[in-house]
Write an enzyme that holds these catalytic residues in place. Structure first.
Site, PDB file in Angstrom:
ATOM      1  N   GLU A 419      47.064  -0.290  54.351  1.00 53.88           N
ATOM      2  CA  GLU A 419      47.971  -0.007  53.195  1.00 53.88           C
ATOM      3  C   GLU A 419      49.383   0.247  53.591  1.00 53.88           C
ATOM      4  OE1 GLU A 419      45.853   4.004  52.936  1.00 53.88           O
ATOM      5  OE2 GLU A 419      45.131   3.166  50.972  1.00 53.88           O
ATOM      6  N   GLU A 489      36.673  -0.054  53.061  1.00 54.58           N
ATOM      7  CA  GLU A 489      36.213   1.447  52.820  1.00 54.58           C
ATOM      8  C   GLU A 489      35.388   1.480  51.389  1.00 54.58           C
ATOM      9  OE1 GLU A 489      39.938   3.845  52.941  1.00 54.58           O
ATOM     10  OE2 GLU A 489      40.638   2.376  54.725  1.00 54.58           O
TER      11      GLU A 489
HETATM   12  C1  GAL Z   1      42.203   5.246  52.240  1.00 46.94           C
HETATM   13  C2  GAL Z   1      42.907   5.073  53.542  1.00 46.94           C
HETATM   14  C3  GAL Z   1      42.336   5.880  54.490  1.00 46.94           C
HETATM   15  C4  GAL Z   1      42.070   7.164  54.105  1.00 46.94           C
HETATM   16  C5  GAL Z   1      41.082   7.154  53.016  1.00 46.94           C
HETATM   17  C6  GAL Z   1      40.996   8.717  52.219  1.00 46.94           C
HETATM   18  O1  GAL Z   1      43.109   4.872  51.161  1.00 46.94           O
HETATM   19  O2  GAL Z   1      42.986   3.719  53.962  1.00 46.94           O
HETATM   20  O3  GAL Z   1      43.163   6.039  55.646  1.00 46.94           O
HETATM   21  O4  GAL Z   1      43.275   7.943  53.748  1.00 46.94           O
HETATM   22  O5  GAL Z   1      41.667   6.510  51.833  1.00 46.94           O
HETATM   23  O6  GAL Z   1      40.371   9.410  53.153  1.00 46.94           O
END
Ligand code: GAL
Length: 970
Positions: A419, A489
């Site tokens: 990010e 993620e």
């Molecule tokens: C993503 C980010 C993580 C964490 C997650 C939400 O956007 O890469 O670091 O913030 O969201 O828990």
């Protein structure tokens, strides 16, 4: 004309560059025959409120730190000193200081650390020495014996200084000034606690004459002829020996021999040694070849399916100072839960973690220590990744990661960071990495066009979009269309959930282009707190914070697996065991077994069957399963005749795959996969009828029950007093119900509250007696709204059992799903033991039920609770045929007309809803029971898609029944 005043030179803390005076980055290894001295231990410590509170005099040898505090190194100062050294602070995206790059606030907590050490008597003479810092947050300036060595940033990367010329046999004084905030902080905006300090090891390393400054182990595998090729490049000529392979060769010379390859499933390492004139370095070599081939990420010629997790370094007492035992424990837990990959979110971990991944077997995406997410707030204006002034720092970080970690076979992908928007600094990192290491692939999720990367990577896309990418229907730039998708993620594991894992896995297993994903995230970052249980954002009085968004892991802070991890283990299991398709015929005694490993056959597993009657295991035995190759399946006959022939109850097979032998991460017989084959359908409890209700003055009796004649309320069933039985539709919203504020779709948690589902009123409109039934007509509705649930309770009995048939007809326009639909009732606090036949042993919801096993279970009510760090709906058991709650003298049996959801707790849903920490939940004098006909799913909307349509609970005309009986002398 007056000249513009020249800007003041930036102090080193604010200089966007990486620092001064450090040695070039190089490979990290835990041991060699060169002398080393750990400088970890108790250091002297002085905290100041600003970066310049003290001059440099503290670094001089003569400085007397007698009045200073003491601190443990490695460690974060905010977690030591019992509050005297400040406190942790948590923000997700926002910088906790004004965004004014590269400037940092005047209030810049600064910790002066001082350590005096003697060299051991056998410390070698000659050669050089370096002092190595494995991790300091966020900026350090270092002196040895009064001489300044330099300064550095890049918190989770190693930095070394040459110190040989300064060492003396005794009384060496190492002084380290650490600033919490620096220009580096702009590059370290990861979603986590801000934790300053020297949080990883400090080591003095002897560098003998003739040792290599650096070396690079290249060990590839050719899957066509099963050979490995080894070449170790070193800046000093030496030799490499691998005794097991008969290799003894010069550095720089490749050797090809037959080998067993390294994979995460079969982490074969060969012990080797690099011998230079000055040093012997033990190596552990794994042969594998990583390639992007045919649009797929392949290792040793085979495509991978990532069953991954994102791992931050976290310990509930020591923060990002994580000891070796905890690192190993993390990997063992991952392996035991069928996880095969880890993304080191969002920075390189302690290097020892990677050695353990090599040894125990995990695919690693090693991610650089880079996140500039806070710039999104200003539409990425001034983003350091697109500003040449910062490029040296970005390159320094990429180089430090690659050079430190390049010799780990487990690392197959480099990630530029997380990010951080888009920009030429990122491209520069990717180009440098490609030039240095052509043997690995590059990842960066922010590069949605895949200009710099080798894979299309997304976070939290909804299922439908993943499917369309899987089908190649997503369009996009030409390069991206040729690349595989990974979800770096997905499945946000915050609180209860994540829901929808099985639905994702089905897509991954169907479409080749989908190479799996990494659940966010491994562990809740809750700090052990004397009064609150675990503390999260805001509990330390932070001015800006993001609450319990920091608690979104598959493990609770103490590393107990949460139900989400149990679910994930089941969903990603590498062996599928399911009923063979019996077509339209009756269920057969045949099970279909599929090998879903990427590399292994099933030779390392043993299979066993067991047979359950009414959920109780009556017999077990071994099952012979062919040694299937990856991707193959077989139908395997279960024993011909089930060991029982009882027909009046439910019967099923359970088949389990267990480890045949102990492994470094689990014991023999550790269960890897399982499946159940039902032979019968669930039996429904027949309604009890035939008995007449008897009206009395105050009470009505019906079979074993008494009711309040005026309100129609149930008062007793046999000797069991019952309170507050009524329709219930409310649940304490989960983090996923509440959703993240930035979610585009409607978030039902807030909507439910807005509509008033947490304050439903119950109005009785009629209490009617007939010859065979007692009927109570009600309307359940919130104040201020015209929507309602017209609810009729229809009671009958056969004299000993009591049946309640509930009919619910929604009125008005219900634009939202219901949280749940069923009954709640209160029983005496002494009814503290639950037995049930249904799904268990843990909690489950409509889209988190893959791991639920049909069986007979028993638990204390206290143990039915799932202790989410932020209290919310939890603890439901699915598919329950019957449940009993018993106390020392009596009990109540509850049977469903169809399988139901069973929940019991010592507080009401309203209490659960109001609590902000588990310590707010005090047991009362009632056990509150929910018998739910239906539950709404969980989804992943705390940072992802909501509940899929087929897991939603819509308000529609519904009927369900429960039958109650008293268990006297239970
Ligand atoms: C993503 C980010 C993580 C964490 C997650 C939400 O956007 O890469 O670091 O913030 O969201 O828990």
């Amino acid at each position: 004309m007056s000249a513009m005043p020249a800007p003041l030179p930036l102090p080193y803390v604010e200089d966007p560059g990486p620092g001064h005076g450090t040695l070039p980055a190089r490979t990290w290894y835990a041991t060699s025959d060169a002398a080393r001295l750990s400088l970890n231990g108790t250091w002297r410590f002085r905290l100041s409120a600003t970066a310049d509170a003290h001059d440099d005099a503290f670094a001089a040898q003569s400085y007397d730190p007698a009045g200073w505090d003491r601190i443990q190194v490695p460690g974060h100062w905010v977690l030591q000193g019992e509050g005297a050294f400040g406190a942790p602070a948590y923000t997700n995206v926002l910088y906790p200081f004004p965004v004014d790059p590269p400037h940092v606030p005047a209030g810049n907590p600064t910790g002066d650390h001082l350590h005096t050490f003697d060299l051991p008597d056998d410390w070698p003479t000659g050669g050089d020495a370096v002092v190595r810092f494995d991790g300091v947050e966020s900026c350090a300036r270092v002196w040895l014996n009064g001489m300044e060595l330099g300064d550095f940033k890049g918190s989770r990367l190693a930095h070394e200084f040459a110190v040989g010329h300064l060492l003396q046999p005794s009384g060496n004084v190492l002084a380290v000034r650490v600033h919490q905030w620096s220009s580096g902080s702009y590059l370290e905006d990861q979603d986590q606690w801000w934790l300053p300090g020297i949080f990883r090891d400090v080591t003095l390393l002897h560098r003998p004459w003739g040792c290599a400054s650096d070396f690079f182990v290249h060990a590839s595998y050719n899957h066509l002829d099963h050979t490995g090729t080894l070449r170790v490049d070193s800046d000093v000529q030496g030799s490499v020996s691998v005794p097991e392979l008969g290799i003894d060769t010069a550095t720089g010379s490749p050797v090809t021999v037959p080998v067993d390859p390294w994979t995460a499933e079969t982490p074969r390492l060969y012990d080797a040694e690099l011998i230079t004139p000055g040093e012997r370095v033990p190596l552990r070599i794994g042969f594998r070849t990583v390639a992007l081939d045919d649009g797929l990420i392949k290792v040793n010629g085979r495509p991978l399916l990532f069953r991954g997790v994102n791992r931050h370094e976290f310990h509930p007492r020591t923060g990002r100072t994580v000891d070796s035992a905890t690192m190993r424990h993390d990997i063992e837990l991952m392996k035991r839960h069928n996880i095969n990959a880890v993304r080191t979110a969002h920075y390189p971990p302690h290097p020892e973690f990677l050695s353990l991944c090599d040894e125990l077997g995990l695919w690693v995406i090693d991610e650089c220590d880079l996140e500039t997410h806070g710039f999104e707030e200003q539409a990425w204006r001034d983003n350091p990744t697109d500003d040449d002034r910062w490029t040296p720092a970005l390159l320094d970080r990429a180089q430090r990661m690659v050079e430190r970690d390049k010799n780990h076979p487990s690392v197959i992908i480099w990630s530029l960071g997380n990010e951080s928007g888009r920009g030429r600094g990122l491209t520069a990192m990717a180009e440098w990495i490609r030039g240095r290491d052509s043997g690995r692939l590059i990842h960066y999720e922010g590069d949605q066009e895949c200009r710099d990367t080798d894979m299309y990577s997304r976070m939290y896309p909804p299922h439908a979009e993943v499917e369309s990418i899987g089908r190649g229907l997503d369009g996009g730039p030409a390069r991206r269309r040729q690349l595989p998708l990974i979800l770096c993620e997905y499945a946000h594991a915050m609180g209860n959930g994540p829901g929808g894992l099985a639905d994702y896995q089905r897509l991954f297993e169907t479409h080749e282009r989908l190479q799996g994903g990494f659940v966010w995230e491994w562990i809740d970052h809750g700090f052990a707190h004397p009064a609150l249980g675990y503390a999260y954002g805001g509990d330390f009085g932070e001015e800006l914070h993001d609450g319990h968004f920091v608690c979104d892991g598959l493990l609770f802070p103490d590393r107990t697996p949460s139900p989400g991890l149990i679910e994930y283990k089941k969903v990603v299991e590498p062996v599928r065991i399911e009923p063979a398709d019996a077509g339209d015929g009756p269920p057969s005694g045949t099970v279909r077994i599929t090998n879903r490993y990427d590399f292994s056959d099933l030779g390392h597993l043993v299979f066993e069957w067991s047979y359950q009657v009414e959920g109780e295991t009556v017999d077990t035995g071994p099952l012979t399963v062919p040694r299937l190759l990856p991707g193959d399946w077989a139908e395997v006959e279960l024993p011909a005749a089930p060991p029982t022939t009882r027909q009046d109850c439910e019967q099923q097979w359970t088949v389990r795959a267990l480890l045949a032998a102990e492994t470094p991460w689990a014991a023999r017989e550790h269960p890897v996969a399982w499946g159940q084959v039902p032979l019968t359908v669930p039996r429904s409890a027949p309604a009890a009828t035939g008995s007449r209700p008897h009206p009395g003055n105050k009470h009505i009796t019906l079979g074993p029950a008494t009711f309040d004649a005026r309100t129609g309320e149930l008062l007793t069933v046999g000797r069991t007093p019952v309170t507050g039985l009524r329709l219930d539709a409310w649940r304490a919203p989960t983090d996923n119900d509440n959703g993240a504020p930035w979610q585009p779709d409607v978030r039902y948690g807030p909507r439910w509250r807005e509509i008033g589902l947490h304050r439903l009123q119950h109005r009785t409109s009629a209490v009617e007696l007939s010859d065979e039934a007692f009927t109570v007509r009600t309307r359940v509705a919130p104040a201020g709204r015209d929507i309602g649930l017209r609810t009729v309770y229809h009671w009958t009995s056969d004299g000993t059992r009591l049946t309640l048939a509930v009919s619910v007809i929604p009125e008005g326009r219900w634009a939202v799903p219901l949280p749940r639909l069923g009954l709640r009732l209160g029983l005496p606090a002494s009814y503290g033991t639950a037995h049930w036949f249904g799904g268990g042993p843990g909690e489950a919801y409509p889209d988190t039920r893959a791991a639920s096993t049909l069986g007979r279970w028993r638990a204390e009510v206290d143990d039915l609770q799932t202790p989410y760090v932020f209290p919310q709906e939890n603890g439901a058991r699915p598919d329950v045929r019957w449940a009993q709650l018993t106390g020392p003298e009596a009990g109540l049996r509850m049977e469903g007309g169809s399988p139901f959801w069973f929940t019991a707790r010592r507080w009401t849903t309203e209490h659960l809803d109001a609590a902000t920490h588990p310590t707010d939940l005090e047991p009362g004098d009632t056990v509150w029971v929910n018998l739910d006909h239906r539950q709404h799913g969980i989804g992943s909307q705390s940072c992802g898609p909501g509940v899929l349509p087929h897991h939603q609970l819509h308000a529609e005309p519904t009927e369900f029944t429960f039958t109650f009986s008293s268990l006297e002398d239970a």
